[in-house]
Design a protein around this motif. Structure first.
Motif, mmCIF file in Angstrom:
data_model
loop_
_atom_site.group_PDB
_atom_site.id
_atom_site.type_symbol
_atom_site.label_atom_id
_atom_site.label_comp_id
_atom_site.label_asym_id
_atom_site.label_seq_id
_atom_site.Cartn_x
_atom_site.Cartn_y
_atom_site.Cartn_z
ATOM 1 N N ALA A 14 9.963 9.617 24.718
ATOM 2 C CA ALA A 14 8.187 9.106 24.628
ATOM 3 C C ALA A 14 8.283 8.148 25.981
ATOM 4 O O ALA A 14 7.296 8.319 26.609
ATOM 5 C CB ALA A 14 8.142 8.430 23.427
ATOM 6 N N VAL A 15 9.308 7.440 26.182
ATOM 7 C CA VAL A 15 9.411 6.622 27.516
ATOM 8 C C VAL A 15 9.087 7.744 28.674
ATOM 9 O O VAL A 15 8.207 7.384 29.705
ATOM 10 C CB VAL A 15 10.276 5.749 27.444
ATOM 11 C CG1 VAL A 15 10.338 5.182 29.156
ATOM 12 C CG2 VAL A 15 10.241 4.665 26.497
ATOM 13 N N TRP B 174 4.883 11.134 17.302
ATOM 14 C CA TRP B 174 5.513 10.685 16.285
ATOM 15 C C TRP B 174 5.912 9.149 16.280
ATOM 16 O O TRP B 174 6.072 8.639 15.096
ATOM 17 C CB TRP B 174 7.055 11.472 16.355
ATOM 18 C CG TRP B 174 8.003 11.357 15.203
ATOM 19 C CD1 TRP B 174 7.948 12.306 14.071
ATOM 20 C CD2 TRP B 174 9.051 10.292 14.916
ATOM 21 N NE1 TRP B 174 8.760 11.710 12.979
ATOM 22 C CE2 TRP B 174 9.462 10.580 13.596
ATOM 23 C CE3 TRP B 174 9.281 9.179 15.506
ATOM 24 C CZ2 TRP B 174 10.622 9.832 13.100
ATOM 25 C CZ3 TRP B 174 10.517 8.558 15.081
ATOM 26 C CH2 TRP B 174 11.050 8.870 13.729
ATOM 27 N N LEU B 175 6.455 8.663 17.232
ATOM 28 C CA LEU B 175 6.441 7.317 17.167
ATOM 29 C C LEU B 175 5.312 6.127 16.879
ATOM 30 O O LEU B 175 5.585 5.368 16.104
ATOM 31 C CB LEU B 175 7.105 6.679 18.490
ATOM 32 C CG LEU B 175 8.595 6.880 18.883
ATOM 33 C CD1 LEU B 175 8.811 6.481 20.416
ATOM 34 C CD2 LEU B 175 9.527 6.331 18.011
ATOM 35 N N TYR B 176 4.135 6.993 17.326
ATOM 36 C CA TYR B 176 2.897 6.115 16.834
ATOM 37 C C TYR B 176 2.458 5.915 15.173
ATOM 38 O O TYR B 176 2.434 5.212 14.735
ATOM 39 C CB TYR B 176 1.866 6.729 17.736
ATOM 40 C CG TYR B 176 0.353 5.934 17.325
ATOM 41 C CD1 TYR B 176 0.316 4.732 17.866
ATOM 42 C CD2 TYR B 176 -0.432 6.513 16.585
ATOM 43 C CE1 TYR B 176 -0.811 4.071 17.862
ATOM 44 C CE2 TYR B 176 -1.505 5.974 16.369
ATOM 45 C CZ TYR B 176 -1.907 4.704 16.960
ATOM 46 O OH TYR B 176 -2.981 4.038 16.565
ATOM 47 N N PRO C 245 14.686 5.479 16.548
ATOM 48 C CA PRO C 245 15.722 6.531 17.076
ATOM 49 C C PRO C 245 15.600 6.705 18.636
ATOM 50 O O PRO C 245 14.564 6.793 19.165
ATOM 51 C CB PRO C 245 15.188 7.660 16.504
ATOM 52 C CG PRO C 245 13.549 7.504 16.072
ATOM 53 C CD PRO C 245 13.533 6.120 15.818
ATOM 54 N N LEU C 246 16.541 6.196 19.417
ATOM 55 C CA LEU C 246 16.724 6.012 20.840
ATOM 56 C C LEU C 246 16.490 7.367 21.541
ATOM 57 O O LEU C 246 15.706 7.368 22.487
ATOM 58 C CB LEU C 246 18.141 5.634 21.112
ATOM 59 C CG LEU C 246 18.406 3.961 20.705
ATOM 60 C CD1 LEU C 246 19.876 3.594 21.274
ATOM 61 C CD2 LEU C 246 17.492 3.100 21.232
ATOM 62 N N PRO C 247 16.830 8.621 21.089
ATOM 63 C CA PRO C 247 16.458 9.775 21.894
ATOM 64 C C PRO C 247 14.914 9.983 21.796
ATOM 65 O O PRO C 247 14.474 10.325 22.601
ATOM 66 C CB PRO C 247 17.289 10.936 21.020
ATOM 67 C CG PRO C 247 18.350 10.281 20.251
ATOM 68 C CD PRO C 247 17.980 8.716 20.141
ATOM 69 N N MET C 248 14.456 9.878 20.689
ATOM 70 C CA MET C 248 12.902 10.001 20.433
ATOM 71 C C MET C 248 12.161 8.871 21.438
ATOM 72 O O MET C 248 11.107 9.397 22.147
ATOM 73 C CB MET C 248 12.374 9.922 18.961
ATOM 74 C CG MET C 248 10.981 10.292 18.701
ATOM 75 S SD MET C 248 10.803 11.841 19.025
ATOM 76 C CE MET C 248 11.420 12.717 17.271
ATOM 77 N N ARG D 77 18.112 12.999 11.356
ATOM 78 C CA ARG D 77 16.863 12.631 11.750
ATOM 79 C C ARG D 77 16.453 14.270 12.530
ATOM 80 O O ARG D 77 15.203 14.688 12.193
ATOM 81 C CB ARG D 77 16.837 11.722 13.210
ATOM 82 C CG ARG D 77 16.828 10.463 12.467
ATOM 83 C CD ARG D 77 16.392 9.310 13.538
ATOM 84 N NE ARG D 77 16.511 7.986 12.973
ATOM 85 C CZ ARG D 77 17.822 7.102 13.104
ATOM 86 N NH1 ARG D 77 18.720 7.691 13.494
ATOM 87 N NH2 ARG D 77 17.714 6.020 12.656
ATOM 88 N N TRP D 78 17.073 14.789 13.263
ATOM 89 C CA TRP D 78 16.754 16.045 13.856
ATOM 90 C C TRP D 78 16.572 17.162 13.092
ATOM 91 O O TRP D 78 15.592 17.956 13.126
ATOM 92 C CB TRP D 78 17.841 16.351 15.087
ATOM 93 C CG TRP D 78 17.672 15.188 16.229
ATOM 94 C CD1 TRP D 78 18.899 14.513 16.429
ATOM 95 C CD2 TRP D 78 16.823 15.113 17.143
ATOM 96 N NE1 TRP D 78 18.527 13.563 17.343
ATOM 97 C CE2 TRP D 78 17.070 13.782 17.858
ATOM 98 C CE3 TRP D 78 15.373 15.597 17.216
ATOM 99 C CZ2 TRP D 78 16.503 13.292 18.821
ATOM 100 C CZ3 TRP D 78 14.610 15.062 18.232
ATOM 101 C CH2 TRP D 78 15.064 14.025 19.015
#
Length: 524
Positions: free
Chosen positions: A30-31, A347-349, A23-26, A435-436
């Motif tokens: 994170a970045v 969440w990404l991890y 998911p690009l927004p997430m 997703r949201w």
């Protein structure tokens, strides 16, 4: 598979494939969070390049650096080992044994989190001036930091399926063998995560070590900046400190491994029968009492003594009231923003494990090992050069809190996500939730305990943060920590006591939140 379950399985498989895409927004969030936490590291590296390799080598490879490296490494290794042993052993006694007063001990062993390490150091030094050097430093930091291991270890023990222990015992394993071969491997993420926090905090610790006169990289950096204004030498020391942090992060990552610990069910329906300690009951009880007295009784007793004896000057009630309200306000704002910032990275991890997500998660820990003064100077430099309107504002100060304390929130959010099976997200997606919507209605409620624990730990950190606050607080802004330091640094123990006592008092509710769920589960 029959015709009834086939459509459900197909929908789950389709939903999982549909949301496998990153998911690009997430990812963007994170970045952004990671980039903010890397600002001090970029500052150190840029100054290192500006200094030049020849001068950098001269500043690093000198006897003083070797002494500081030895002190820092030995103290960090010793403290992490002591905290891991004490925290894990105490957690097992409280959660798995038939020790009397387990609910009370659960509170007493978490309560030291409400006492800042530099207040603990002040307490020991004020009643035992000889508690200096390596021995005094190890004593103070171990008593201050072992709850960082105790809390996740105790939470992990409560979450383990007791059927595993029962199967091991049915196969003839004794209590020690069951603990070593069944329980301890499942505690590895919690113990390593807590030990990582201990190590990172110790690498950046200033106030406590300065009081016990034990030189490390952090105290030397502060001296270079404040006493001699030798920025190049301090920058080189900061570079070595960053390398120590990276080695610590890589070591924890390697030891943790790739094992998953989530489960979809609640485990055995009945709880595990507490282990009878027999003749070891009262020695174990006495050990925990001694630990509680040393970590809690000594600092509280010292504060009570200095409050009773009286201050070196009259109490300034208006100043005390304003510093208290400022500390609480900054703590609440810092806890909210920092915990929210930890969510996308954690969440990404846990949900999209890859080299990229692992790198983002690891990088958020790096700057937290830098002393607050380096973080503060990096933000001051950037604010003055790029956005002068932000200089001497609360926004810069809160940004420093995020950089320094996001690991506290990260460890708790990540641990809760690790025990929340991804299949719940897949079910929500199969029912048409985006997703949201899934994040808001499924994931966040499930990880709410981790969010609360993370926010509580960040609040404790903000209220007791010292060095960054000294440099970044807007003109006229005073906190309990800075006023305490101003008085204790001049050996005015009586005048410093009210500020230390108030720090402990307003940190107590956050500590209570960290123990409430545990007490509820233990009394069921």
């Amino acid at each position: 598979m029959d015709s009834t379950t086939q459509p459900v399985a197909d929908r789950l498989l389709t939903a999982r494939r549909r949301v496998r895409r990153l998911p690009l927004p997430m990812l963007a969030a994170a970045v952004l969070v990671t980039a903010i936490t890397l600002i001090p590291l970029g500052f150190v590296l840029a100054n290192t390049i500006e200094i030049g390799s020849t001068e950098a080598a001269r500043l690093i490879f000198r006897p003083r650096t070797s002494e500081l490296l030895r002190n820092t490494v030995v103290l960090t290794a010793a403290c992490m080992t002591c905290c891991a042993v004490i925290g894990t052993g105490a957690a097992w006694l409280v959660e798995r044994s038939a020790l009397p007063g387990r609910s009370l001990f659960n509170v007493l062993l978490v309560a030291p989190l409400a006492i800042p390490a530099f207040v603990n150091s002040y307490s020991w030094i004020s009643i035992a001036p000889s508690a200096t050097g390596f021995g005094g430093a190890l004593l103070v930091v171990t008593l201050s930091y072992f709850p960082f291991v105790y809390l996740p270890a105790a939470a992990a023990l409560r979450g383990l399926d007791p059927a595993h222990d029962e199967v091991a015992r049915s196969l003839g394993h004794g209590e020690w063998r069951t603990f070593r071969r069944i329980v301890l491997p499942q505690l590895r993420p919690a113990v390593l995560g807590g030990s990582l926090l201990v190590g990172l905090h110790l690498l950046a610790e200033f106030g406590a070590l300065q009081m016990v006169r034990f030189p490390t990289f952090t105290t030397a950096i502060y001296d270079q900046y404040q006493s001699t204004f030798n920025a190049p030498a301090a920058t080189m020391l900061g570079t070595v400190l960053v390398l120590c942090c990276l080695l610590l992060l890589l070591g924890e990552l390697r030891l943790r491994g790739r094992a998953r610990y989530a489960r979809t069910g609640s485990g055995a329906a009945r709880g595990l029968e507490p282990v009878a300690l027999g003749r070891l009951t009262w020695p174990a009880f006495a050990t925990l009492i001694v630990l509680a007295v040393l970590s809690l009784g000594v600092p509280l007793g010292s504060l009570g003594y200095w409050l009773a004896v009286g201050s070196s000057s009259g109490l300034e009630l208006d100043l005390i009231a304003s510093t208290t309200s400022t500390s609480i306000g900054l703590g609440l704002v810092g806890a909210l923003i920092t915990t929210v910032a930890a969510i996308p990275v954690a969440w990404l991890y846990e949900r999209r494990r890859s080299r990229a997500s692992t790198a983002l998660e690891r990088l958020t820990y790096t700057s937290s090992a830098l002393p607050g003064i380096v973080v503060a100077l990096a933000l001051v430099t950037i604010a003055v050069r790029l956005v002068p309107d932000l200089y001497q504002t609360t926004s810069v100060l809160v940004t420093a809190y995020v950089i320094l304390l996001v690991p506290r929130a990260m460890v708790n959010v990540r641990a809760t996500l690790a025990q929340t099976p991804p299949v719940f997200d897949d079910v929500a997606h199969s029912l048409g939730a985006g997703r949201w919507t899934t994040l808001r209605r499924v994931t966040l409620p499930l990880i709410a305990p981790g969010l609360g624990a993370g926010a509580a730990m960040v609040f404790l950190g903000v209220v007791t943060e010292l060095t960054a606050t000294l440099l970044l607080a807007p003109t006229g802004t005073r906190t309990l920590a800075t006023e305490f330091w101003n008085h204790s640094n001049s050996l005015a123990y009586g005048a410093a006591a009210p500020y230390a006592a108030l720090m402990v008092l307003i940190s107590a509710p956050a500590t209570y939140l960290l123990t409430r769920k545990a007490r509820q589960e233990m009394t069921r």
